[in-house]
Design a protein around this motif. Structure first.
Motif, PDB file in Angstrom:
ATOM      1  N   THR A  37      13.490   3.879  -0.485  1.00 50.61           N
ATOM      2  CA  THR A  37      12.317   4.352   0.272  1.00 50.61           C
ATOM      3  C   THR A  37      12.691   4.548   1.738  1.00 50.61           C
ATOM      4  O   THR A  37      13.762   4.131   2.175  1.00 50.61           O
ATOM      5  N   SER A  69       4.981   1.072  -1.627  1.00 49.66           N
ATOM      6  CA  SER A  69       5.214   1.742  -2.918  1.00 49.66           C
ATOM      7  C   SER A  69       5.024   0.780  -4.081  1.00 49.66           C
ATOM      8  O   SER A  69       4.491   1.151  -5.134  1.00 49.66           O
ATOM      9  N   LEU A  70       5.457  -0.468  -3.888  1.00 50.21           N
ATOM     10  CA  LEU A  70       5.233  -1.474  -4.926  1.00 50.21           C
ATOM     11  C   LEU A  70       3.727  -1.661  -5.143  1.00 50.21           C
ATOM     12  O   LEU A  70       3.243  -1.637  -6.282  1.00 50.21           O
ATOM     13  N   GLY A 115       2.136   1.338  -6.687  1.00 44.90           N
ATOM     14  CA  GLY A 115       2.589   1.513  -8.059  1.00 44.90           C
ATOM     15  C   GLY A 115       1.920   0.568  -9.032  1.00 44.90           C
ATOM     16  O   GLY A 115       1.497   0.982 -10.116  1.00 44.90           O
ATOM     17  N   VAL A 116       1.801  -0.701  -8.671  1.00 51.16           N
ATOM     18  CA  VAL A 116       1.384  -1.693  -9.683  1.00 51.16           C
ATOM     19  C   VAL A 116      -0.054  -2.181  -9.544  1.00 51.16           C
ATOM     20  O   VAL A 116      -0.555  -2.808 -10.471  1.00 51.16           O
ATOM     21  N   ASP A 135       9.027   2.192 -13.019  1.00 50.45           N
ATOM     22  CA  ASP A 135       8.542   3.544 -13.347  1.00 50.45           C
ATOM     23  C   ASP A 135       7.346   3.891 -12.469  1.00 50.45           C
ATOM     24  O   ASP A 135       7.237   5.004 -11.961  1.00 50.45           O
ATOM     25  N   SER A 136       6.453   2.923 -12.276  1.00 52.99           N
ATOM     26  CA  SER A 136       5.251   3.215 -11.496  1.00 52.99           C
ATOM     27  C   SER A 136       5.588   3.355 -10.014  1.00 52.99           C
ATOM     28  O   SER A 136       4.985   4.163  -9.306  1.00 52.99           O
ATOM     29  N   VAL A 137       6.555   2.589  -9.524  1.00 54.62           N
ATOM     30  CA  VAL A 137       6.982   2.723  -8.125  1.00 54.62           C
ATOM     31  C   VAL A 137       7.610   4.112  -7.917  1.00 54.62           C
ATOM     32  O   VAL A 137       7.327   4.809  -6.943  1.00 54.62           O
ATOM     33  N   TYR A 138       8.432   4.521  -8.892  1.00 58.28           N
ATOM     34  CA  TYR A 138       9.084   5.838  -8.789  1.00 58.28           C
ATOM     35  C   TYR A 138       8.050   6.965  -8.840  1.00 58.28           C
ATOM     36  O   TYR A 138       8.133   7.952  -8.091  1.00 58.28           O
ATOM     37  N   SER A 139       7.055   6.780  -9.677  1.00 59.24           N
ATOM     38  CA  SER A 139       6.010   7.793  -9.781  1.00 59.24           C
ATOM     39  C   SER A 139       5.252   7.916  -8.463  1.00 59.24           C
ATOM     40  O   SER A 139       4.936   9.024  -8.007  1.00 59.24           O
ATOM     41  N   PHE A 140       5.004   6.784  -7.814  1.00 61.32           N
ATOM     42  CA  PHE A 140       4.349   6.845  -6.493  1.00 61.32           C
ATOM     43  C   PHE A 140       5.244   7.577  -5.503  1.00 61.32           C
ATOM     44  O   PHE A 140       4.789   8.447  -4.758  1.00 61.32           O
ATOM     45  N   ASN A 172       5.155  11.284  -6.033  1.00 63.33           N
ATOM     46  CA  ASN A 172       3.884  11.936  -5.700  1.00 63.33           C
ATOM     47  C   ASN A 172       3.435  11.737  -4.267  1.00 63.33           C
ATOM     48  O   ASN A 172       2.636  12.518  -3.761  1.00 63.33           O
TER      49      ASN A 172
END
Ligand SMILES: *Cc1c(COP(=O)(O)O)cnc(C)c1O
Length: 391
Positions: free
Chosen positions: A85, A94-95, A98-99, A231-236, A239
């Protein structure tokens, strides 16, 4: 990260992991200074975008230099995957993005980086995520603070500037009893001296700005972990775009190559300095986990592979005396930063903790005579000669 690297020692991982040479056969990692990537055909472009073919698309979320840094850091932390990041704060944001979702609850150590506290209280709160702060080492208070909505436990160990620890394995067990994640900001120890994932944590946070670079050149961060969380951190990241630049990724790659040798030498210097301070008549208290007098020395020895390069101490005479020591230094840099090869000296009560009320500072243990030093690579006897403590 594939398991290939796990057969190697950290020194080896730090100089090799993640490197994929191009057809040019470059020895040092290339900087892919490109915003986007081209495709062989329209069909390949479609396959990349749909995810059916892996490969580069656009540097907000796919860049080879950044990926090399991510893979090297993940291998060092023993994590499946890292997401780089633009800063350490962007890693924490981002964490969270994401979560967490509206109505979720965080339990955090009260002894965390000040800006992280403000991110939780001023921004996550706006989106309906509440945070309860607890004393770092008191596991009973962590346990009591947990609610059915608690999704994330957040901690730094050791803490800055007072170098207090928490038992990460026991805290991870508390988190997992309640289906919450434990995130450890591993900025002070780095994977060289502490591997939170192996101790049971779910996520590691880094400010690469500190020891990973270690030479004061760039701002960056990373989240390390596995599975759906990453995966959710990467998606954030994909986007929202708090992306590390390829140039900074290259700086941090070069930083990782020398991390172990720097941090271990800086830690050795810190121990010598701490021992010198401890016997000095003008010094009231020294805070350094490597000292046998440190109340959690045994835990530090068991949980860490070193005691770090950060130490604090209090001088008699409060703020005036502390400022006098700081102002008389010639080679310590007067700055709030840490983790540099150059020693840095800080007066927490009037800088990093200056926005707290005197009562809050007292509760946090930040006295007016407290001085924090991030010990550098200088000769430790030069550093000692640079500290005119009086007494
Ligand atoms: C500096 C720091 C951060 C924030 O990192 P930036 O790269 O400055 O955004 C987070 N946590 C800790 C422990 C830090 O020291």
């Amino acid at each position: 990260m594939d398991n290939f690297w796990q057969q190697f020692a950290a020194e080896t991982i730090a100089v090799h992991a993640g490197q994929e040479r191009s057809n040019e056969g470059e020895q040092s990692e290339a900087i892919f200074a490109t915003s986007s990537f081209t495709f062989n055909s329209a069909a390949q472009a479609a396959a990349r975008f749909s995810g059916s073919e892996a490969g580069n698309i656009y540097s907000r979320f796919t860049n080879p230099t950044v990926r090399t840094f991510e893979q090297r850091l993940a291998a060092l932390e023993g994590g499946e995957r890292a997401v780089a990041t633009s800063s350490g704060m962007a890693a924490i944001l981002s964490l969270c993005m994401g979560v967490l979702q509206q109505g979720d609850h965080i339990v955090s150590s009260q002894s965390i980086f000040g800006t992280t506290t403000l991110l939780f209280t001023n921004f996550m709160a706006k989106f309906g995520v509440e945070t309860t702060f607890v004393p770092l080492a008191d596991l009973q208070r962590w346990q009591q603070a947990i609610r059915p909505q608690t999704r994330l436990l957040f901690v730094e160990s050791p803490s800055n500037p007072l170098l207090e620890l928490v038992d990460i394995t026991r805290l991870a067990a508390i988190a997992h009893q309640h289906q919450a994640l434990l995130a450890v900001d591993n900025c002070l120890m780095t994977p060289i001296q502490q591997q939170p994932l192996a101790l049971g944590a779910d996520v590691v946070i880094h400010s690469a700005t500190k020891f990973l670079d270690g030479q004061g050149r760039g701002v960056g961060g990373a989240v390390v972990g596995s599975g759906a969380v990453l995966d959710s951190v990467y998606s954030f990241l994909r986007n929202a775009g708090p992306t590390m630049s390829p140039f900074n990724a290259w700086i941090f790659l070069k930083g990782l190559e020398t991390l172990q040798i720097r941090l271990n030498q800086q830690s050795a210097n810190a121990l010598v300095l701490a021992q010198w301070l401890e016997q000095h008549s003008a010094v009231e208290t020294v805070y350094y986990p490597g000292l046998e007098s440190h109340p959690q020395h045994a835990l530090a020895t068991q949980q860490q592979q070193g005691y770090g390069a950060l130490l604090s101490f209090t001088v008699e005479g409060g703020q005036e005396a502390a400022w006098r020591v700081i102002d008389q230094t010639k080679i310590h840099s007067i700055t709030a930063n840490l983790g540099d090869t150059k020693a840095t000296i800080t007066h927490p009560a009037t800088t990093t903790h200056g926005r707290l009320t005197p009562e809050q500072r007292q509760a946090a243990g930040i006295s007016d005579g407290l001085i924090r030093i991030s010990v550098g690579l200088e000769s430790v006897s030069d550093l000692i000669d640079d500290l005119h403590l009086g007494g």
